[in-house]
Each structure stands twice: as structure tokens, then as C-alpha cells.
Design a protein around this motif. Sequence first.
Motif, short mmCIF file in Angstrom:
data_model
loop_
_atom_site.label_atom_id
_atom_site.label_comp_id
_atom_site.label_asym_id
_atom_site.label_seq_id
_atom_site.Cartn_x
_atom_site.Cartn_y
_atom_site.Cartn_z
N UNK A 3 0.85 -1.18 0.00
CA UNK A 3 0.00 0.00 0.00
C UNK A 3 0.89 1.24 0.00
N UNK A 4 0.29 2.38 -0.34
CA UNK A 4 0.96 3.70 -0.28
C UNK A 4 2.18 3.77 -1.19
N UNK A 5 2.04 3.28 -2.41
CA UNK A 5 3.16 3.31 -3.36
C UNK A 5 3.15 4.61 -4.15
N UNK A 6 4.29 4.90 -4.80
CA UNK A 6 4.43 6.09 -5.63
C UNK A 6 4.30 5.70 -7.10
N UNK A 7 3.28 6.19 -7.77
CA UNK A 7 3.13 5.93 -9.21
C UNK A 7 4.29 6.54 -9.98
N UNK A 8 4.80 7.67 -9.50
CA UNK A 8 5.94 8.31 -10.17
C UNK A 8 7.18 7.44 -10.11
N UNK A 9 7.45 6.84 -8.94
CA UNK A 9 8.59 5.94 -8.81
C UNK A 9 8.42 4.74 -9.74
N UNK A 10 7.22 4.19 -9.78
CA UNK A 10 6.97 3.02 -10.63
C UNK A 10 7.20 3.35 -12.09
N UNK A 12 9.03 5.79 -13.39
CA UNK A 12 10.43 6.13 -13.64
C UNK A 12 11.31 4.88 -13.73
N UNK A 13 10.94 3.84 -13.01
CA UNK A 13 11.80 2.65 -12.98
C UNK A 13 11.32 1.52 -13.87
N UNK A 14 10.24 1.75 -14.63
CA UNK A 14 9.75 0.70 -15.52
C UNK A 14 9.61 1.14 -16.96
N UNK A 15 9.79 2.45 -17.24
CA UNK A 15 9.55 2.96 -18.59
C UNK A 15 10.39 2.23 -19.64
N UNK A 16 11.61 1.86 -19.30
CA UNK A 16 12.51 1.20 -20.26
C UNK A 16 12.79 -0.27 -19.91
N UNK A 17 11.96 -0.83 -19.07
CA UNK A 17 12.16 -2.22 -18.63
C UNK A 17 11.49 -3.19 -19.61
N UNK A 18 11.96 -3.17 -20.85
CA UNK A 18 11.32 -3.98 -21.88
C UNK A 18 11.52 -5.48 -21.62
N UNK A 166 11.89 -3.81 -6.08
CA UNK A 166 10.66 -3.80 -5.26
C UNK A 166 10.26 -2.35 -5.06
N UNK A 167 9.03 -2.01 -5.46
CA UNK A 167 8.59 -0.64 -5.28
C UNK A 167 8.49 -0.33 -3.79
N UNK A 168 9.00 0.81 -3.35
CA UNK A 168 8.87 1.16 -1.93
C UNK A 168 7.41 1.22 -1.53
N UNK A 169 7.10 0.61 -0.42
CA UNK A 169 5.71 0.51 0.01
C UNK A 169 5.63 0.25 1.50
N UNK A 170 4.43 0.32 2.02
CA UNK A 170 4.11 -0.20 3.34
C UNK A 170 3.20 -1.39 3.15
N UNK A 171 3.10 -2.23 4.19
CA UNK A 171 2.26 -3.42 4.10
C UNK A 171 0.91 -3.17 4.73
N UNK A 172 -0.10 -3.85 4.22
CA UNK A 172 -1.45 -3.67 4.73
C UNK A 172 -1.58 -4.04 6.21
#
Length: 258
Positions: A3-10, A12-18, A166-172
Motif C-alpha cells: 500500500x501507499x506506493x508512488x506511481x511516479x517511482x513506478x 520512472x523505474x519501468x519505462x525502459x524495462x522492456x 521492489x517498489x517502496x511501500x508499506x504493508x497492509x
Amino acid sequence: MAINISDRFLEANTARQFGLKTLIRLAPVRRKLNPALRAVLPKRARASEAPCTVTDAFDAAADHYQKHRWAFVENIFEDDFHAALARNYPPRRFLQPVAGLTKSYDRVSITDRNRDTFTPFPELLALSDYLQAPAFEARVSRIGGQDGFRTSGHLHLTRSWPGTFMIPHQDSALESDGIAAHINAIFFVAGSGGDNSGGLTLARDNELRSVIFAPRNLTNTCLIYDIREPFFHGFNPIAAGKYRHAVIMNWQLKRETT
């Protein structure tokens, strides 16, 4: 659940992850292929090469953990057991293939249902039993400073390679009223170490800008932290030429009800 992830971080780190995105699309194929690969490339059941022992370094972390709600432990296993565990870590065909971007690596839990699949890896089975035994639950309770911690879930295996993250997050569990404390332990079996190598980072924010701690030694070490604390945890994409093999276990302290 994350939970509480950053869409911007995701983004930025996946745009070129073909390559990673291709693996994710191929996950259904890999899930069907892995049992066939295990049949064609079998590993025989064998006896463990060394007894499983978590060293006293784990117990010595209690003061730091109780003050900060996290601790990092080096030399977590006895040398002989660690060497056997690292040498006999399961290849990717024994794990479930990466299926999503937020935790983009291969992983699997050892359960009663699939335990027989892991008989070629007796060190892992021994570790699973060891960490769930009442004697070790008592050691976890001493780390947490309260009696009553019990194993939650199963031993979870992971294999990470360049590009995975691993996207930075907190756990439910952070939002659960029924849990008083929840200790998570990441046992780093083997890894390249250093920057961008998969060391689980604790941070005050969901983009790893305000880092609390980032482990650099990923061989025979362990990061312990309380999921109920407002830490974020995750790691940046692993750099070229690097890898990480880690196993995870957690314990919960249920809140008393009246």
C-alpha cells in the motif's frame, strides 16, 4: 499487500524495462514450463550438509531493534550451514515466475502442499522448520521485547537479477487493528552487495529519498524490522552484473482482545 506506493517511482523505474515486461507477459508460459523443466532437469533428494543454526548475533540485535524497530545482523548463520545453503539455492525453475512490476522477481513460498518439490534442498527445509519452531519463536519474542510472537505464513524464497526491483511501500498489516507487532526478517543468503544490489532499504518516504538504512552486505546477513512501524521498504532496480538470493519469514504478535 503493498500500500501507499508512488506511481511516479513506478513509472520512472519501468519505462525502459522492456525485458522485464516481456518476462511478465510470458509468466503463464513459464508457469507451465517450469514443472517440465524440473522433470527434465531433476535434482535428487539428499541429506543436509550441515545443521541449521541461527547464531547468537540475532539475539544480540535486541537492544537496537527495541530502540529503532529495525536491526541489521551480520553472520546470521553458522559458516558451514550458510555455505551449504548458498551453494544449493534453488534454480529459477523451482520458483514462480515474476508476474508483476511492483515486486519484479521470481519467488515462491514453501508450504505443506509443495514441500516435496524442495526435498533436493534440505538446507531450506531445515531453515523453514527452524524458524517456525517454538524455540525460535521465543527468540523472536525476546527481540521484540514482548512474549507471544508466532510464525505468520511460510518461508518465502526470492531470486533477483539485473533490472528487478521492489517498489517502496508499506504493508497492509500496518492498518490491522488485530496485530500489535509484526516482525519481518529478510535473510540475505547470497548477493553481489554494494549499491543497487537488492538490499532492502528502509525509508521515511515511498521514493527512497529519505533513507533510514540500506544494507550493502548481502551475504549471510539479515534485516529485521517491524511492519507495523511507518517505514517504507523496497529497493531500486538491481544494477547490471548483480544479483540477490534472499529468504523471508515473519512473526506476528496478536493484540489482546477483551
